[in-house]
Design an enzyme around this catalytic site. Structure first.
Site, PDB file in Angstrom:
ATOM      1  N   GLN A  95      37.548  30.429  60.003  1.00 33.79           N
ATOM      2  CA  GLN A  95      38.892  30.878  60.742  1.00 33.79           C
ATOM      3  C   GLN A  95      38.509  31.989  61.558  1.00 33.79           C
ATOM      4  O   GLN A  95      39.308  32.727  62.437  1.00 33.79           O
ATOM      5  CB  GLN A  95      40.004  31.458  60.006  1.00 33.79           C
ATOM      6  CG  GLN A  95      40.385  30.136  59.210  1.00 33.79           C
ATOM      7  CD  GLN A  95      41.548  30.506  58.321  1.00 33.79           C
ATOM      8  OE1 GLN A  95      41.967  31.686  57.938  1.00 33.79           O
ATOM      9  NE2 GLN A  95      42.057  29.354  57.140  1.00 33.79           N
ATOM     10  N   HIS A 163      41.391  33.767  56.453  1.00 35.79           N
ATOM     11  CA  HIS A 163      42.452  34.650  56.555  1.00 35.79           C
ATOM     12  C   HIS A 163      42.227  36.066  56.965  1.00 35.79           C
ATOM     13  O   HIS A 163      42.231  37.282  56.155  1.00 35.79           O
ATOM     14  CB  HIS A 163      43.014  34.969  55.115  1.00 35.79           C
ATOM     15  CG  HIS A 163      43.489  33.725  54.439  1.00 35.79           C
ATOM     16  ND1 HIS A 163      44.158  33.515  53.168  1.00 35.79           N
ATOM     17  CD2 HIS A 163      43.466  32.615  54.944  1.00 35.79           C
ATOM     18  CE1 HIS A 163      44.476  32.590  52.882  1.00 35.79           C
ATOM     19  NE2 HIS A 163      44.269  31.647  53.833  1.00 35.79           N
ATOM     20  N   GLU A 255      56.380  32.515  55.423  1.00 36.53           N
ATOM     21  CA  GLU A 255      57.151  33.625  55.521  1.00 36.53           C
ATOM     22  C   GLU A 255      57.318  34.442  56.786  1.00 36.53           C
ATOM     23  O   GLU A 255      56.774  34.478  57.585  1.00 36.53           O
ATOM     24  CB  GLU A 255      56.817  34.954  54.432  1.00 36.53           C
ATOM     25  CG  GLU A 255      56.606  34.597  52.930  1.00 36.53           C
ATOM     26  CD  GLU A 255      56.111  35.709  52.042  1.00 36.53           C
ATOM     27  OE1 GLU A 255      56.112  36.752  52.653  1.00 36.53           O
ATOM     28  OE2 GLU A 255      56.391  35.487  50.786  1.00 36.53           O
ATOM     29  N   TYR A 265      55.187  43.364  49.710  1.00 37.14           N
ATOM     30  CA  TYR A 265      55.385  42.301  49.871  1.00 37.14           C
ATOM     31  C   TYR A 265      54.962  40.968  48.714  1.00 37.14           C
ATOM     32  O   TYR A 265      55.354  40.061  49.111  1.00 37.14           O
ATOM     33  CB  TYR A 265      55.187  41.741  51.172  1.00 37.14           C
ATOM     34  CG  TYR A 265      56.017  42.658  52.156  1.00 37.14           C
ATOM     35  CD1 TYR A 265      55.975  44.026  52.439  1.00 37.14           C
ATOM     36  CD2 TYR A 265      57.556  42.025  52.943  1.00 37.14           C
ATOM     37  CE1 TYR A 265      56.749  44.689  53.229  1.00 37.14           C
ATOM     38  CE2 TYR A 265      58.045  42.875  53.506  1.00 37.14           C
ATOM     39  CZ  TYR A 265      57.887  44.166  53.743  1.00 37.14           C
ATOM     40  OH  TYR A 265      58.824  44.937  54.498  1.00 37.14           O
ATOM     41  N   TYR A 276      47.032  25.933  45.904  1.00 32.63           N
ATOM     42  CA  TYR A 276      46.835  24.478  46.259  1.00 32.63           C
ATOM     43  C   TYR A 276      46.613  23.643  45.119  1.00 32.63           C
ATOM     44  O   TYR A 276      46.656  22.686  45.127  1.00 32.63           O
ATOM     45  CB  TYR A 276      45.801  24.615  47.227  1.00 32.63           C
ATOM     46  CG  TYR A 276      45.937  25.482  48.554  1.00 32.63           C
ATOM     47  CD1 TYR A 276      46.670  24.603  49.636  1.00 32.63           C
ATOM     48  CD2 TYR A 276      45.720  26.675  48.835  1.00 32.63           C
ATOM     49  CE1 TYR A 276      47.256  24.889  50.648  1.00 32.63           C
ATOM     50  CE2 TYR A 276      45.912  26.901  50.197  1.00 32.63           C
ATOM     51  CZ  TYR A 276      46.744  26.264  51.038  1.00 32.63           C
ATOM     52  OH  TYR A 276      47.219  26.944  52.092  1.00 32.63           O
TER      53      TYR A 276
END
Ligand SMILES: [Ca+2]
Ligand SMILES: [Ca+2]
Length: 385
Positions: A95, A163, A255, A265, A276
């Site tokens: 990513q 991430h 979210e 949070y 997963y």
């Protein structure tokens, strides 16, 4: 007529998107639009790119577009695509690579451009970083960044290449906000010795504002505005100046969060999704000490980006949140009632959508994801322009 029947009729009449996510919500966590909606816009293809990640409009209407492998492009619709030299070296893979691009609020006078990217560390480690430089455009359709300085880094650098988060946005006060993903390492999102899995608020030079909620703790904790985030890829301010974050959940539980000063949070302690491998993560309603999302999605939409729309091209959309959907291959529109949020429309785009930006004329600009991804302009039926 019940909602499910309405959905079936909607699918039969539209003949599109009925197999897309957005059917009946699993687990009742969200009040979701039941089906894909007809396009209320015309789509114009502007250009194609190699794995683009983000775009930003220059004051003259041209666009900067990042490509993950580490290129910054200058786009004038209808003309050749130029290159901007002087971008930082990036750790391209998974990513990671070149990420977001935003302009300083006083770009017109200082020329400052901010880039986020994956930066290589010691051994097999890497982390998100943010650099800024001065953009100088030439008369050949390109330009260069100079005086490039790294003003922020994820701490610590870790293995893997997932991430990063690293969406950037300036607020009305000129503070720089950074969404810092959890690097798929879970617990650091709750660790104040790390700035990963957090939403951060900095001065424009990367220094820490004295009025940040954890400023007295020093270190990277001083950068933190909120904690307990997983992979926040969308970050935008509403008309009242409130920050909203779109966050990728695990298996379920994407979210939309209203970001409040100093709040937690809950990731990875709570999520409306689960791991997963099927192991359960307690839902938000079991742990009210953690701030719950204003809406969440199961099955996921996979939000890649978020804007709060304020233009006149789509008058009915003013004040709505518009999400770029990756796995859902869609645009998702969310309306607010106060701070309560609800999906009101989902537009099947047929491709993974990486980025959404509002253009200077109030039109919408999208970047698809991956090889040969297109830059698309969406214009309304109003004939306003
Ligand atoms: Ca952008
Ligand atoms: Ca759960």
């Amino acid at each position: 007529m019940n909602k499910f029947l309405t959905a079936l009729i909607g699918c039969a009449s539209l003949l599109v998107g009925c197999d897309a996510p957005g059917g009946m919500p699993a687990g009742g966590k969200a009040d979701q639009a039941p089906t894909a909606n007809a396009h209320p816009f015309a789509i114009t293809e502007i250009a194609t790119f190699e794995s683009p990640w983000a775009m930003a409009f220059l004051p003259d209407g041209r666009l900067l577009v990042t490509e993950k492998p580490g290129r910054l492009k200058l786009v004038q619709p209808g003309a050749m695509i130029g290159d901007i030299s002087g971008v930082p070296a990036v750790d391209f893979g998974g990513q990671g690579g070149l990420g977001d691009v935003v302009l300083h609020p006083q770009f017109a006078s200082n020329g400052l451009v901010y880039l986020s990217f994956a930066e290589k560390g010691e051994g097999d480690t890497r982390g998100a970083a943010v650099a800024r430089g001065v953009l100088t455009l030439d008369d050949k359709g390109g330009g260069a960044l100079s005086a490039l300085t790294v003003i922020w880094r994820q701490v610590p650098k870790v293995s893997g290449n997932a991430h990063y988060g690293h969406r950037l946005a300036f607020d009305k006060e000129g503070k720089l906000w950074i969404s810092s993903g959890d690097r798929a390492k879970f617990d650091p999102a709750q660790d104040m010795d790390s700035n990963i899995g957090k939403i951060l608020r900095l001065n424009d030079d990367g220094s820490v504002p004295a009025d940040n909620p954890f400023a007295s703790q020093g270190g990277v904790a001083a950068q933190v505005w909120s904690l307990g985030h997983r992979n926040p890829l969308g970050l935008a301010f509403d008309a009242k100046g409130q920050p909203w974050v779109a966050e990728m959940g695990p298996k379920g539980g994407d979210e939309l969060n209203l970001i409040l000063r100093g709040r937690n949070y809950g990731w990875p302690k709570v999520s409306n999704g689960d791991h997963y491998d099927g192991s359960v993560i307690p839902d938000h309603d079991t742990a009210p000490q953690y701030e719950a999302p204003k809406t969440s999605w199961t099955p996921v939409i996979a939000p890649g980006d978020l804007i709060i729309y304020s233009g006149s091209e789509f008058p009915d959309w003013q004040g709505n949140a518009v999400f770029a959907g990756l796995a859902s291959r869609s645009l998702i529109r969310v309306a607010f009632n106060g701070n309560e949020a609800r999906e009101v429309a989902r537009y099947d785009m047929g491709q993974r959508i990486r980025e959404v930006e509002q253009g200077p004329a109030g039109d919408l600009w999208l970047l698809e994801d991956g090889a040969g991804a297109r830059l698309l302009k969406l214009t309304g039926p109003s004939g306003a322009r």
